[in-house]
Design a protein around this motif. Sequence first.
Motif, PDB file in Angstrom:
ATOM      1  N   GLY A 239      -8.002 -64.133   7.152  1.00 35.13           N
ATOM      2  CA  GLY A 239      -7.788 -63.878   8.574  1.00 35.13           C
ATOM      3  C   GLY A 239      -8.663 -64.709   9.492  1.00 35.13           C
ATOM      4  N   GLU A 240      -9.095 -65.888   9.026  1.00 37.83           N
ATOM      5  CA  GLU A 240      -9.943 -66.740   9.857  1.00 37.83           C
ATOM      6  C   GLU A 240      -9.138 -67.337  11.013  1.00 37.83           C
ATOM      7  N   LEU A 241      -9.824 -67.612  12.130  1.00 36.97           N
ATOM      8  CA  LEU A 241      -9.167 -68.202  13.293  1.00 36.97           C
ATOM      9  C   LEU A 241      -8.876 -69.683  13.089  1.00 36.97           C
ATOM     10  N   ARG A 242      -9.910 -70.445  12.715  1.00 38.12           N
ATOM     11  CA  ARG A 242      -9.793 -71.882  12.556  1.00 38.12           C
ATOM     12  C   ARG A 242     -10.410 -72.277  11.216  1.00 38.12           C
ATOM     13  N   ALA A 243      -9.817 -73.257  10.554  1.00 44.34           N
ATOM     14  CA  ALA A 243     -10.302 -73.649   9.232  1.00 44.34           C
ATOM     15  C   ALA A 243     -10.297 -75.162   9.112  1.00 44.34           C
ATOM     16  N   ILE A 244     -11.498 -75.755   9.026  1.00 44.79           N
ATOM     17  CA  ILE A 244     -11.648 -77.183   8.781  1.00 44.79           C
ATOM     18  C   ILE A 244     -12.157 -77.348   7.356  1.00 44.79           C
ATOM     19  N   ASN A 245     -11.433 -78.054   6.528  1.00 48.98           N
ATOM     20  CA  ASN A 245     -11.758 -78.129   5.100  1.00 48.98           C
ATOM     21  C   ASN A 245     -12.974 -78.996   4.807  1.00 48.98           C
ATOM     22  N   ASP A 246     -13.321 -79.913   5.693  1.00 51.31           N
ATOM     23  CA  ASP A 246     -14.414 -80.853   5.470  1.00 51.31           C
ATOM     24  C   ASP A 246     -15.655 -80.374   6.217  1.00 51.31           C
ATOM     25  N   GLY A 247     -16.727 -80.040   5.476  1.00 47.75           N
ATOM     26  CA  GLY A 247     -17.937 -79.507   6.097  1.00 47.75           C
ATOM     27  C   GLY A 247     -18.600 -80.469   7.057  1.00 47.75           C
ATOM     28  N   ARG A 248     -18.587 -81.766   6.725  1.00 50.79           N
ATOM     29  CA  ARG A 248     -19.189 -82.762   7.610  1.00 50.79           C
ATOM     30  C   ARG A 248     -18.440 -82.839   8.928  1.00 50.79           C
ATOM     31  N   LEU A 249     -17.113 -82.868   8.855  1.00 51.32           N
ATOM     32  CA  LEU A 249     -16.311 -82.888  10.074  1.00 51.32           C
ATOM     33  C   LEU A 249     -16.487 -81.601  10.875  1.00 51.32           C
ATOM     34  N   ARG A 250     -16.580 -80.490  10.159  1.00 44.59           N
ATOM     35  CA  ARG A 250     -16.770 -79.204  10.839  1.00 44.59           C
ATOM     36  C   ARG A 250     -18.036 -79.222  11.686  1.00 44.59           C
ATOM     37  N   PHE A 251     -19.121 -79.750  11.122  1.00 40.84           N
ATOM     38  CA  PHE A 251     -20.382 -79.826  11.856  1.00 40.84           C
ATOM     39  C   PHE A 251     -20.267 -80.765  13.053  1.00 40.84           C
ATOM     40  N   MET A 252     -19.689 -81.953  12.835  1.00 40.81           N
ATOM     41  CA  MET A 252     -19.584 -82.930  13.912  1.00 40.81           C
ATOM     42  C   MET A 252     -18.732 -82.422  15.076  1.00 40.81           C
ATOM     43  N   LEU A 253     -17.603 -81.803  14.746  1.00 40.41           N
ATOM     44  CA  LEU A 253     -16.674 -81.381  15.786  1.00 40.41           C
ATOM     45  C   LEU A 253     -17.174 -80.171  16.567  1.00 40.41           C
ATOM     46  N   ASN A 254     -17.960 -79.338  15.919  1.00 40.57           N
ATOM     47  CA  ASN A 254     -18.453 -78.140  16.598  1.00 40.57           C
ATOM     48  C   ASN A 254     -19.799 -78.334  17.280  1.00 40.57           C
ATOM     49  N   TRP A 255     -20.623 -79.273  16.763  1.00 43.72           N
ATOM     50  CA  TRP A 255     -21.994 -79.357  17.254  1.00 43.72           C
ATOM     51  C   TRP A 255     -22.393 -80.710  17.831  1.00 43.72           C
ATOM     52  N   ILE A 256     -21.611 -81.746  17.603  1.00 35.90           N
ATOM     53  CA  ILE A 256     -21.969 -83.065  18.135  1.00 35.90           C
ATOM     54  C   ILE A 256     -20.952 -83.551  19.167  1.00 35.90           C
ATOM     55  N   VAL A 257     -19.687 -83.617  18.783  1.00 31.23           N
ATOM     56  CA  VAL A 257     -18.653 -84.150  19.671  1.00 31.23           C
ATOM     57  C   VAL A 257     -18.595 -83.435  21.028  1.00 31.23           C
ATOM     58  N   PRO A 258     -18.733 -82.096  21.097  1.00 31.80           N
ATOM     59  CA  PRO A 258     -18.651 -81.433  22.408  1.00 31.80           C
ATOM     60  C   PRO A 258     -19.720 -81.879  23.401  1.00 31.80           C
ATOM     61  N   TRP A 259     -20.834 -82.419  22.907  1.00 34.48           N
ATOM     62  CA  TRP A 259     -21.932 -82.815  23.789  1.00 34.48           C
ATOM     63  C   TRP A 259     -21.887 -84.288  24.153  1.00 34.48           C
TER      64      TRP A 259
END
Length: 257
Positions: free
Chosen positions: A219-239
């Motif tokens: 029942g997860e909302l969003r699922a990114i299979n690649d941990g590196r991409l998950r970190f970049m998209l959530n914590w780097i790209v927005p800034w």
Amino acid sequence: MPNTALVTGASSGIGREFARYHAEKGGDLIITARRAAELEALKSEIEADHDVKVQTIALDLGSPEGAQELYDQTKGQEISILINNAGFGGHGAFTDRELATDLAMIDLNVKALVTLTHLVARDMAKRGSGKILNVSSTASYMPGPLQATYFATKAFVSSFSQALAGELKEKGITVTALEPGYVETEFAARADLDGTDLTKSGATPRSVAKYGYDAMRRGELRAINDGRLRFMLNWIVPWLPRWTVLKMVRRMQEKSV
């Protein structure tokens, strides 16, 4: 057909792996795509390997009546899981591309997904249970020069999925957006992405399908299979400044040959 999953775009790639993985879990299937021969081959394989039933429906989901036609052919069957996987992309500057191709992309990636979800989710709501998995992309997190329409359709899918999750939770329905990076499927060739940095390395369709399916079951909302991409998209790209993001994405999609 108990525990039945309806999988669109099931003739190849991630969609085919969704079907295989669901069958391994003991679930019946309704699989659809345009290519009838590929669907029948997958049906024969799955039914030979697993004690499940598979129904094939060959049609063009992106046509004006495609989603309604698909739903009409499944009436009377209890669909427990809807996996909206069908979609395509396309490389090139927006003004250089054929407008009809981009409008067809919107028809399949957005309009068909919305229509089929509306039809199936209403039935799920009446029963008080169901799971929906919409295949989006990491493209949903940013604008995409040289794939402007495709990136925009995936931003829609992810936003739409989260909003539905908020609406349907109280009705016993979960909605998950699977947001993979590059996956080694026919997608790149069809989207004319060969020769770009995007296609240098990618995940297997099997690993992405399994990751998304399991996230849906949780029942997860969003699922990114690649941990590196998950970190970049959530914590780097927005800034990052928007122009920096635009230049970065364009460089990834420029042809090196």
